[in-house]
Design an enzyme around this catalytic site. Structure first.
Site, PDB file in Angstrom:
ATOM      1  N   CYS A   1      -4.403   0.275   8.566  1.00 52.42           N
ATOM      2  CA  CYS A   1      -4.183  -1.173   8.443  1.00 52.42           C
ATOM      3  C   CYS A   1      -2.883  -1.522   9.178  1.00 52.42           C
ATOM      4  CB  CYS A   1      -4.105  -1.581   6.978  1.00 52.42           C
ATOM      5  SG  CYS A   1      -5.638  -1.284   6.066  1.00 52.42           S
TER       6      CYS A   1
ATOM      7  N   GLU B   1     -35.271  -5.154  15.537  1.00 52.44           N
ATOM      8  CA  GLU B   1     -34.228  -4.141  15.387  1.00 52.44           C
ATOM      9  C   GLU B   1     -34.836  -2.778  15.727  1.00 52.44           C
ATOM     10  OE1 GLU B   1     -31.325  -1.629  14.640  1.00 52.44           O
ATOM     11  OE2 GLU B   1     -30.909  -3.770  14.456  1.00 52.44           O
TER      12      GLU B   1
ATOM     13  N   CYS C   1      -7.171   3.547  -2.593  1.00 45.63           N
ATOM     14  CA  CYS C   1      -6.933   2.747  -1.385  1.00 45.63           C
ATOM     15  C   CYS C   1      -7.132   1.261  -1.701  1.00 45.63           C
ATOM     16  CB  CYS C   1      -7.894   3.183  -0.283  1.00 45.63           C
ATOM     17  SG  CYS C   1      -7.891   2.103   1.178  1.00 45.63           S
TER      18      CYS C   1
ATOM     19  N   CYS D   1     -18.652  -8.463  17.428  1.00 45.13           N
ATOM     20  CA  CYS D   1     -17.524  -7.721  16.867  1.00 45.13           C
ATOM     21  C   CYS D   1     -16.561  -7.265  17.958  1.00 45.13           C
ATOM     22  CB  CYS D   1     -18.011  -6.518  16.065  1.00 45.13           C
ATOM     23  SG  CYS D   1     -18.943  -5.313  17.031  1.00 45.13           S
TER      24      CYS D   1
ATOM     25  N   CYS E   1       0.858  -1.181   0.000  1.00 43.86           N
ATOM     26  CA  CYS E   1       0.000   0.000   0.000  1.00 43.86           C
ATOM     27  C   CYS E   1       0.892   1.228   0.000  1.00 43.86           C
ATOM     28  CB  CYS E   1      -0.924   0.006   1.224  1.00 43.86           C
ATOM     29  SG  CYS E   1      -1.868   1.531   1.411  1.00 43.86           S
TER      30      CYS E   1
ATOM     31  N   ASN F   1     -26.852 -10.378  17.477  1.00 44.90           N
ATOM     32  CA  ASN F   1     -25.756  -9.724  16.757  1.00 44.90           C
ATOM     33  C   ASN F   1     -25.658  -8.278  17.231  1.00 44.90           C
ATOM     34  OD1 ASN F   1     -23.716  -9.220  14.844  1.00 44.90           O
ATOM     35  ND2 ASN F   1     -25.214  -8.562  13.325  1.00 44.90           N
TER      36      ASN F   1
ATOM     37  N   GLN G   1     -22.681  -4.971   7.068  1.00 48.11           N
ATOM     38  CA  GLN G   1     -21.294  -5.369   7.255  1.00 48.11           C
ATOM     39  C   GLN G   1     -20.441  -4.745   6.161  1.00 48.11           C
ATOM     40  OE1 GLN G   1     -20.313  -6.854   9.862  1.00 48.11           O
ATOM     41  NE2 GLN G   1     -21.932  -8.170  10.649  1.00 48.11           N
TER      42      GLN G   1
ATOM     43  N   CYS H   1      -1.096   6.883   6.050  1.00 52.58           N
ATOM     44  CA  CYS H   1      -2.213   6.149   6.644  1.00 52.58           C
ATOM     45  C   CYS H   1      -1.696   4.850   7.227  1.00 52.58           C
ATOM     46  CB  CYS H   1      -3.290   5.857   5.597  1.00 52.58           C
ATOM     47  SG  CYS H   1      -4.656   4.842   6.226  1.00 52.58           S
TER      48      CYS H   1
END
Length: 387
Positions: A14, A268, A90, A344, A3, A317, A212, A11
């Protein structure tokens, strides 16, 4: 994966990029197992092979910070000085997003939109939020400080479609306050199309609904949950009913309906997400009796249901904070023989699992939604402990 932005130190989002991808996966599995190690029975979880991701081009949803000037706008992230850093091309973003950014910059210049400057709290255009749907169609949301330029953007939609032909849903989100959150409470849909068809499970996404960020891994997650949910019980009986709590646009519920569940219910708090779930269910040919969706707080709704209506399987979730003590207590005490928890945040997952001693974690699987970072999605299958 190389990258240029990482190599140039512009950046470092990551952070694991220097590690070989297989090592990243191994480290994540080890980290999740260590976080859950104090949970009773966690040492006996059968961990399935992690669901890996493409190493690049996987991000189907991007929150682009708008910086720079009206003549030279940037689309990317906030730098250490709290000003925009441009990230053209990116490598983790879906190619459809990268193809759209040059046209979006020209659109900003054409309309003379002033990028918002965080240090001085001046400017109009804060962020552009992009989601890639089926057929690489895009939802593009302009996050503005006020309604002042909404009519100008609406009038310029033909220009936007010339510059970004894949634009399908276009909205203006109004975010007047100086806050770290990315978007505001008001959404103005500018196109006839109001939802974006997704490439996963026939889902549809409304402007303020959660999806997601990695479509290919999300598909694997829904497929795994449906496989777990559909397993016959020890007595040979097939599960028939399922609740999908924190259902979003209905991913788990619809996957399980397609896997053969006669009745699924999704709950939800976002009414927009529920509208999208209902639309996807009808387009899939599912009747209201087969797939029902309710706009309500998941915990509050579950706690007022009669014991006779508790289903065979419950999927949760939640957001990063987890399900919390009240819903954990309900799940611990209810009669549902099977729970599937998609998380998550391994820390809140561990806290919630420890609060449900009547449920034993049986199988687990890591889903690498966020390659090259320490973030991880984990799904755990739990069975009711017999007396």
């Amino acid at each position: 994966m190389r990258c240029d932005h990482f190599d140039a130190r512009t950046c470092h989002s990551c952070s694991l990029l220097p590690q070989p991808y297989e090592r990243q996966l191994t480290g994540k599995v080890e980290a999740v197992a260590a976080t859950l190690s104090a949970v009773p029975g966690a040492g006996e979880i059968a961990w399935l092979a992690p669901a890996s991701s493409p190493e690049k081009g996987f991000r189907t949803s991007a929150k682009l910070v708008v910086g720079g000037t009206r003549r030279r706008p940037t689309l990317g992230i906030l730098g250490p000085d709290r000003r925009g850093v441009d990230l053209p091309g990116c490598p983790i973003q879906h190619p459809a997003i990268n193809r759209a950014t040059p046209g979006l910059k020209r659109f900003i210049r054409s309309l003379d939109l002033t990028p918002y400057d965080v240090p001085t709290k001046r400017g109009e255009l804060k962020n552009i939020l992009i989601t890639v749907g089926a057929g690489e169609r895009l939802m593009i949301r302009f996050v503005l400080r006020s309604r002042e330029r909404v009519s100008d953007i609406r009038a310029a939609l033909p220009l936007l479609r010339d510059l970004v032909p894949s634009a399908h849903v276009v909205t203006a989100n109004i975010h007047p306050t100086h806050e770290a959150i990315v978007e505001g409470p008001d959404e103005i849909i500018l196109t006839r199309a109001r939802t974006l068809p997704l490439a996963v499970e026939g889902l549809e996404l409304g402007p303020r609904s959660f999806a997601q960020t990695n479509a290919s891994v999300a598909a694997a997650l829904y497929e795994q949950a449906a496989a777990w949910a559909s397993q016959p019980f020890a007595d040979g009986r097939a599960p028939e009913s399922l609740w999908d709590l924190y259902c979003g646009v209905g991913g788990f519920a619809l996957a399980c309906a397609r896997a053969g569940f006669p009745h699924v219910t999704g709950v939800e708090v976002s009414s927009g997400a529920i509208s999208s779930a209902i639309s996807a269910a009808r387009h899939a040919g599912l009747s209201r009796s087969a797939a029902s969706f309710i706009a309500d707080d998941a915990t509050a709704w579950a706690r007022v249901q009669s014991p006779e209506d508790v289903p065979d399987v419950i999927v949760v979730n939640p957001p990063r904070r987890g399900i919390g003590a009240d819903l954990a207590a309900f799940l611990n005490e209810c009669s549902a023989p099977r729970i599937i928890y998609s998380s998550c945040n391994p820390a809140s997952l561990a806290t919630d699992l420890a609060a449900m001693p009547t449920l034993r974690p049986v199988e687990g699987r890591l889903f690498d939604m966020f390659p090259h970072t320490t973030h991880v999605e984990t799904a755990v299958l739990m069975s009711r402990v017999k007396d």
